[in-house]
Design an enzyme around this catalytic site. Structure first.
Site, PDB file in Angstrom:
ATOM      1  N   ASN A   1       0.814  -1.264   0.085  1.00  0.00           N
ATOM      2  CA  ASN A   1       0.011   0.024   0.072  1.00  0.00           C
ATOM      3  C   ASN A   1       0.872   1.285   0.107  1.00  0.00           C
ATOM      4  O   ASN A   1       1.431   1.368   0.919  1.00  0.00           O
ATOM      5  CB  ASN A   1      -0.773  -0.164   1.337  1.00  0.00           C
TER       6      ASN A   1
ATOM      7  N   SER B   1       3.793  -2.181  10.313  1.00  0.00           N
ATOM      8  CA  SER B   1       5.472  -1.981  10.500  1.00  0.00           C
ATOM      9  C   SER B   1       6.173  -3.459  10.125  1.00  0.00           C
ATOM     10  O   SER B   1       6.893  -3.981  10.936  1.00  0.00           O
ATOM     11  CB  SER B   1       5.682  -1.774  12.092  1.00  0.00           C
TER      12      SER B   1
HETATM   13  P1  13P Z   1       3.441   0.417   7.668  1.00  0.00           P
HETATM   14  O1  13P Z   1       3.944  -0.877   6.864  1.00  0.00           O
HETATM   15  O2  13P Z   1       3.967   1.626   7.202  1.00  0.00           O
HETATM   16  O3  13P Z   1       3.218   0.341   9.087  1.00  0.00           O
HETATM   17  O4  13P Z   1       1.702   0.691   6.939  1.00  0.00           O
HETATM   18  C1  13P Z   1       0.838  -0.352   7.058  1.00  0.00           C
HETATM   19  C2  13P Z   1      -0.290   0.179   6.466  1.00  0.00           C
HETATM   20  O5  13P Z   1      -1.118   0.940   6.891  1.00  0.00           O
HETATM   21  C3  13P Z   1      -0.631  -0.602   5.301  1.00  0.00           C
HETATM   22  O6  13P Z   1      -1.744  -0.305   4.814  1.00  0.00           O
END
Ligand code: 13P
Length: 246
Positions: free
Chosen positions: A10, A208
């Site tokens: 994403n 994360s």
């Molecule tokens: P991060 O991997 O940056 O924590 O974001 C997760 C997320 O919201 C994917 O949709």
């Protein structure tokens, strides 16, 4: 039949035309990862170009949001039908950033998931508790309410992404045990609402995920893949995560 894992990137509000090179690298790397479905969710401005570039590759392209209706006087919005027309195969609905910054409710999210089905897109329905809700011992109750309200009736033709709000972009993650617990709870919910067919529904973990924790987090029971934010912007990192299933 086993669920095939899905690793989805994403990109959120990141990426310009010049980012096409990153997609090319992802496409090249994905050729060697036969055991995992790979999807990239760029911003809407890049959707059609990315979909055209990825045609015939192992990478599918999706969108980050859609409107519930097919067309109309909704300035700035994009319908599921338009996304399909631009080459999307999937759409994320109910991401916590949409829920929090745009006030999206469970009912709105369900309507968007229904729009995805109508247009022939796979919906990835996002759910997840905040830190305060977890601290108060309400994590399961929050998920139950979100699942109850956000998922469309009928068939379980969507994927669910469990993204604890406190783990998104924070570097914090739940323990593998916590993830097993929450994903098991989601699987149970799906089974009781959709029956045997829910065994085919993929439940992704998001928040994360990075190359250094992917093996630990993504091989937990009932984790069928990942929805990745920050680490999906760099082809090498994204592919290193997908490699867990490769
Ligand atoms: P991060 O991997 O940056 O924590 O974001 C997760 C997320 O919201 C994917 O949709």
């Amino acid at each position: 039949m086993a669920r095939s894992p899905l690793v989805a990137g994403n990109w959120k509000m990141n990426g310009l035309l010049a980012s096409a090179g990153e997609l090319q690298k992802i496409m090249a790397g994905a050729e060697k990862l036969a055991g995992v479905d790979v999807m990239v969710f760029p911003p809407a401005t890049l959707l059609a170009g990315f979909a055209a570039a990825a045609r015939g590759s192992r990478v599918a392209i999706g969108a980050q949001d859609c409107h519930a209706l097919a067309a109309g006087a909704f300035t700035g919005d994009i319908s599921a039908e338009m996304l399909k027309d631009a080459g999307a195969q999937a759409v994320i609905v109910g991401h916590s950033e949409r829920r929090h910054y745009h006030g999206e409710t469970d009912v709105m999210v369900r309507d968007k998931a229904l729009a995805a089905r109508r247009a022939g897109l796979m919906a990835i329905v996002c759910i997840g508790e905040t830190q305060a809700e977890r601290d108060a011992g309400h994590a399961r109750a929050v998920l139950r309410t979100q699942l109850d309200g956000s998922l469309p009736d009928g068939t379980a033709d969507f994927a669910v992404a469990y993204e604890p709000v406190w783990a998104i972009g924070s570097g914090l993650t739940p323990t593998p045990r916590d993830i097993a617990d929450m994903h098991g709870f989601i699987r149970q919910f799906l089974s009781s609402r959709y029956g045997e067919a829910a065994q085919q529904t993929r439940i992704l973990y998001g928040g994360s995920v990075k190359p250094s924790n992917a093996a630990e987090l993504l091989t937990v029971d009932n984790v069928d893949g990942a929805l990745i934010g920050g680490a999906s912007l760099k082809a090498e990192e994204f592919l290193a995560i997908a490699q867990v299933y490769g």
